[in-house]
Design a protein around this motif. Sequence first.
Motif, short mmCIF file in Angstrom:
data_model
loop_
_atom_site.label_atom_id
_atom_site.label_comp_id
_atom_site.label_asym_id
_atom_site.label_seq_id
_atom_site.Cartn_x
_atom_site.Cartn_y
_atom_site.Cartn_z
N GLY A 488 2.25 38.01 10.32
CA GLY A 488 2.83 37.90 11.64
C GLY A 488 4.34 37.94 11.65
O GLY A 488 4.97 38.62 12.47
N HIS A 489 4.97 37.22 10.72
CA HIS A 489 6.43 37.23 10.70
C HIS A 489 6.97 38.56 10.19
O HIS A 489 8.09 38.95 10.52
N ALA A 495 8.23 45.34 12.18
CA ALA A 495 7.29 46.29 12.78
C ALA A 495 6.33 46.85 11.73
O ALA A 495 5.83 47.97 11.87
N TYR A 496 6.03 46.03 10.72
CA TYR A 496 5.20 46.51 9.62
C TYR A 496 4.91 45.35 8.68
O TYR A 496 5.72 44.43 8.54
N ALA A 497 3.74 45.38 8.06
CA ALA A 497 3.42 44.44 6.98
C ALA A 497 2.99 45.27 5.78
O ALA A 497 2.09 46.11 5.88
N THR A 498 3.62 45.05 4.64
CA THR A 498 3.36 45.87 3.46
C THR A 498 1.99 45.58 2.85
O THR A 498 1.33 44.60 3.20
N PRO A 536 15.18 36.64 -4.69
CA PRO A 536 15.47 38.03 -5.02
C PRO A 536 15.77 38.84 -3.77
O PRO A 536 15.17 38.63 -2.72
N GLU A 537 16.75 39.74 -3.90
CA GLU A 537 17.15 40.53 -2.72
C GLU A 537 16.00 41.42 -2.25
O GLU A 537 15.80 41.59 -1.06
N ASP A 538 15.26 42.01 -3.18
CA ASP A 538 14.16 42.90 -2.84
C ASP A 538 12.86 42.24 -3.27
O ASP A 538 12.40 42.44 -4.39
N ASP A 539 12.28 41.43 -2.40
CA ASP A 539 11.07 40.73 -2.80
C ASP A 539 9.85 41.62 -2.64
O ASP A 539 9.89 42.67 -1.99
N ALA A 540 8.73 41.20 -3.22
CA ALA A 540 7.54 42.04 -3.28
C ALA A 540 6.96 42.34 -1.92
O ALA A 540 6.31 43.37 -1.73
N ALA A 541 7.18 41.46 -0.95
CA ALA A 541 6.60 41.63 0.38
C ALA A 541 7.50 42.43 1.31
O ALA A 541 7.07 42.79 2.41
N GLU A 542 8.73 42.73 0.91
CA GLU A 542 9.70 43.32 1.83
C GLU A 542 9.42 44.79 2.09
O GLU A 542 9.22 45.57 1.15
N PRO A 543 9.43 45.21 3.35
CA PRO A 543 9.30 46.64 3.65
C PRO A 543 10.50 47.42 3.14
O PRO A 543 11.62 46.89 3.06
N ALA A 544 10.29 48.69 2.81
CA ALA A 544 11.37 49.51 2.29
C ALA A 544 12.48 49.71 3.31
O ALA A 544 13.66 49.78 2.97
#
Length: 826
Positions: A488-489, A495-498, A536-544
């Motif tokens: 949800g967050h 506008a997307y969930a990885t 981490p700046e680029d975490d595993a859940a973060e959209p590209a």
Amino acid sequence: MNRSSIRSSLVLAALLLGCRASDDQPSPADRERLPTGRYLDPVAPSASLASSFPLGVARSSDGSRVAILLSGYQKQGVQLLDRATGRTSFVEQPAAFVGVALSPNGRTLWASGSNEDLVYRYEWGADSAILRDSLILAPHVPHLDGKRYPAGIALSRDGRWVYVAENLADSVAVFEAASARLVGRWATGRYPYAVLVGASGEVYVSAWGGSSVAVFDPLTDGTLRPRRALAAGRHPSAMLLSADGSRLFVASSSTDRVTVLDPRSGETIAQLVDTPPGGPGEGSTPDALALSADGRWLYVAEADNNAVATFALSARTSGVAGGTARDSLVGRVPVDWYPTALATVGDSLLVLAAKGSPPRANPGLGTPGKRNHLESMYTLDQLRGTMLMIPQPRAGRALDALSARVAAANRWTPRPRAKRSYPPIEHVVYIIKENRTYDQVLGDLPLGDGDTSLVFFPRAVSPNHHALAERFGVYDRFFVNAEVSADGHNWSMAAYATDYVEQTLESNYSGRGRTYDYEGTNREDEDWARVAGSVPEDDAAEPANGYLWNLAERKGITFRNYGEFVVGVKGDRNDMPASYRGAKPFLAKNTNPNAPGFDMHIRDQVRADVWIAELQEYVKRGSMPALEILRLPNDHTEGASAGRPTPRAHMADNDLALGRVIEALSKTPFWRSTAVFVLEDDAQDGPDHVDSHRSPLLVISPWARGGVHHRWTNTTDAIATMAELLKLGTLSQFDHFGEPLRDIWREKPDVRPYRALTPSISLDEKTPRGAPGTGASATLDLRYEDRINDDLFNRILWVAVKGPGVPYPGSRRASAPDWTRADGGR
């Protein structure tokens, strides 16, 4: 052993025996719409699986038997399919994740035990799989999360060694199959996901949280020697080797790419682009791969397109003579909701979908004593994976026709812009709340389609929500894209969930381990002791493509954050953080350090105070940020926690805070040029007679037109509206192809100030000890968002609000499909 239903078994048997679907399929306009805004229009009938989220599949060499690993909310384990007889059975495990493999002789089955830190070994006979023993990655301590969390599994060519990706330990473990002896473990990239063994015995491990595939050479004693790391695109997950091992295909789900590598030289041969026509490079979510027997056709499961794409491969990319002149995406086949696994079976393709069918109404959610899975109405429990068998697609007119159906179902043709432009709005305030349905809050509004029997927080408790809806517009067909707060967050901010979010939240929410990695952090304890720079700046859940604040950064507009995606900074006391910082670099620079995140021990009045105080500073300066995000989470409540505010008091606090924010804004010069969007991140904690995803939406502005808006809309449509107002661009294909709220505005503004209303319920109302639900509430960890059994929490909330003797009614209103047809297919 649990047998599937008779109906599902018959359908499944027909599928496995090669039956084909009729071409006479309903059009998308006749089908129920998904909360993501898409329709389902599958090419063939499907059969239900024992649970949701099939993340792994293994088949015997002759294709006669198939094992599917299920990682769903309710049940986890292995579903076994016999193609010759159509028989299906389910072996339940305490936990399972991604990894499933068959021995070379096809008689031994290996399956991930994820949170148990085990790999289960079964002997697979004609009718069943019998547990033989387990590979122990680490001693399992009951009631504590696993430390290594096995994911992908592969066996050496001779079956002597078993290779296991340790998803939470950033390593690959090697076991001797005969003795179950641990040989050793070797470092990989972050969050190792899939494991493959090449033609020469080399071992490949993808790093889901990184950008590489680790390559190891096996030695005779079972140990591994690191060879190299192959650049494989961002967050690589699923992998596939060509028959001769000369090509390695790697899915990068968050970038809509499949990278093709020469594993011997390390050269990148090709980047296959998997975006829809005219769409941005995020939102298709390629997460599973399969190759035709001749190696010339690559099949890609597109989770968020609800489709399977077919790529014609060139001779260079495939490594096979006689390929096409160039690589091309030749078409797509529509399938069920969120496909996650593929397998070739003869000349057919087995497609496994994680969510399966559309959601439905859940008016019985929270009914005390309802434990049967089939009766459960909790949003994650509604999901049920499916499988369908289709002919392997090839280029041609038939695939062209199916591709047109995929495009229509996904609404990839943007609607023409309305002739009338937006009003002169220069500021957007985006307010995020927690987990309520439309019926719970606004079901008593006569203007909208509500069910009064499902109202938890009527006008006396939430007078500002009611008054604001009546003045600025009632949206009784608003749906959140997400199932729970984890996605949800992400949906609300990106506008997307990885695929990382979608594939791990089921285990997290069902108590099968993993930290809450979904709001900017990974592997953290989610407490205030984290220090700056630890995330981490680029975490595993973060959209590209990042989040809304990244759009603001790229466009150079002013931005301010109050409590969203924040972590606490340690102070002198042990019970409260000294301040709060954003979990991302740009967010940290633009976050008010006094604005708390999720914390039910801090009233929303405090959050409103922080926002209003800074608003007054903006008035003095004569300048307000173009985009603001404010978190008001206390409508989540603490259930029936003894000595804590009642659910009514929590909601009254939330309501008054919202009213005060709008009143303060409406008395400033910025009011005339501002739009406020108020929505819930998800709707998991309550019933709704229309759909488990229907939720309140408020669009508050002098330019907002009152009355009832019966048009279908969702979270990403709201984001698309905000982005258009501020000229930000888009994040994913969901807001890019969305339906912004261009038709809700007035010709002339109504600039009258708003006066906040005081709820009739005291904010100090406490739940007495021994009240209904207090015993169960005492077992819940409510310090952080969604660390609880939300299905249990919903039943507690129902009892606390309605009382234990109030029966729960059934649905009495029109369904979502009826609404869709009545609204012209919108």
